[in-house]
Design a protein around this motif. Sequence first.
Motif, mmCIF file in Angstrom:
data_model
loop_
_atom_site.group_PDB
_atom_site.id
_atom_site.type_symbol
_atom_site.label_atom_id
_atom_site.label_comp_id
_atom_site.label_asym_id
_atom_site.label_seq_id
_atom_site.Cartn_x
_atom_site.Cartn_y
_atom_site.Cartn_z
ATOM 1 N N VAL A 132 5.510 -1.379 4.686
ATOM 2 C CA VAL A 132 4.683 -0.219 4.321
ATOM 3 C C VAL A 132 5.437 0.731 3.397
ATOM 4 O O VAL A 132 6.570 1.122 3.675
ATOM 5 C CB VAL A 132 4.234 0.532 5.599
ATOM 6 N N ASN A 153 -1.489 9.786 8.124
ATOM 7 C CA ASN A 153 -0.500 9.237 9.063
ATOM 8 C C ASN A 153 0.533 10.272 9.517
ATOM 9 O O ASN A 153 1.077 10.145 10.621
ATOM 10 C CB ASN A 153 0.202 8.019 8.446
ATOM 11 N N TYR A 176 0.160 0.795 11.806
ATOM 12 C CA TYR A 176 0.260 0.040 10.543
ATOM 13 C C TYR A 176 -0.045 -1.452 10.679
ATOM 14 O O TYR A 176 -0.435 -2.085 9.716
ATOM 15 C CB TYR A 176 1.665 0.234 9.946
#
Length: 528
Positions: free
Chosen positions: A466, A476, A485
């Motif tokens: 990510v 987030n 995720y």
Amino acid sequence: MSDLTMGNNETIQRSELHRKIWAIADDVRGAVDGWDFKQYILGILFYRFISENITEFFNSAEYEAGDLEFDYAEISDEEAEQYFRPNTVEDKGFFILPSQLFKNVVKTAKNNENLNTDLANIFKAIEGSAVGFASEDAIKGLFEDVDTTSNRLGGTVVEKNKRLADILTGIAEINFGNFQDNEIDAFGDAYEYLISKYASNAGKSGGEFFTPQTVSKLLSRLVMDGKNNINKVYDPTCGSGSLLLQMKKQFDEHIIEEGFYGQEINMTNFNLARMNMFLHNVNYNNFSIKRGDTLINPLHREEKPFDAIVSNPPYSIKWVGDADPTLINDERFAPAGKLAPKSYADYAFIMHSLSYLSSKGRAAIVCFPGIFYRKGAEKTIRQYLVDNNFIDCVIQLPENLFFGTSIATCILVMAKNKVDNKILFIDASKEFKKETNNNILEEKNIKTIIDEFRDRSEIEYFSRYVDITEIQSKENDYNLSVSTYVEKKDTREVIDIKVLNKGIEKTVKKIDKLRSSINEIVKELDDE
């Protein structure tokens, strides 16, 4: 000898060893609580080990010099003092006279009315042999928990001596074989087995200082993946030393150039860790285990930085935090701008490890999952770690891996030399083998995790690599939970609505038919 034969021999040796060693522990503890009693079994096992180790050391030298009949255990103390004590402590770290050897003490143990005091004096003499030498800190207080005069062993001297004689003879009857011939690290394995067995029987208090071997293996391989050598390995909360020693087991000696370093706050565990080093043939000059509170009084400042840090710190314990105004200026904690909360010291341990990590090193730390999403000061510290690109990977582990807690922990991997502004998230919650009491990570589970840690290939429902901007996003907000995720696989049964409707249609027709039949019967009964 084939690998298969070696493997079988190893399994046989290990299971036989475990059976015997636990039988002794079971037999001798009697009215004494098993958890309190562990140090007697472990301490005397250690006493046998160093006795045989030093005997082998002297005997080998004499054999090489041509005296094939020589046995150090059979010579006089006077001869040993004159010819064998000089220079021995510099090499081995300690010295034992022939009369003090386990082998000679056990011969008369059952009839020795002074056994408990004789043992106390022998233990003092072994520790005293290192005073004034470089090994003094490694040896000092090793037998402190093996109090042979304690009333826990029995109310009278006779009772104490009987129990001590039972332990000595039981441990003497275990056939460890010759050091060179053992296909397992017999003494070390017996020691770790006992610690893990006591830990699993002791609930939470046991799990605090023993990391199961399968988890230790994973941590070791994470910090060493892709590295040919490191300067040294460090565990700031080393417990009985199991994580440090797993590094020794997983990698050849020359790969870890300068040895093993650890700090431990608990006295019993501190002694266990040092004994454990010797039991695994780590010489005193290759380890430094120190006792103290790592967060308040770190004792390895001079030895940092470390290329490898492995740690399983206590989860969410209280600490002094901002009640001590000097700590916010401590070089370990200052960079984040906030101290870990008083009720949760987790990020204090993490920041300490980061501070002690070298520029090319890697740290793998077992963590309580709450630290990845809790708000407040913990979020501020997370933000610092993410923004400065120190977090390499977060791994969700399966539940029930640890003694005394079923919680599904995580591993945080940190590095200071990352090339990508990304964090790898791995959901390994399904990577385990179910056993009676605890789940374990099998070799194939560890390999699956390590392969993805190395390849970063992004596997559906298992991993995602990510970009940091996604973690920093408003949505987030620096949450580092793996579930944020990595999508969970939907294991619900897929239902075909057309097939379902046809089934319902058939069922309705059957019900209508039955209802008609019942109505016919009722009508007939009414007509009668």
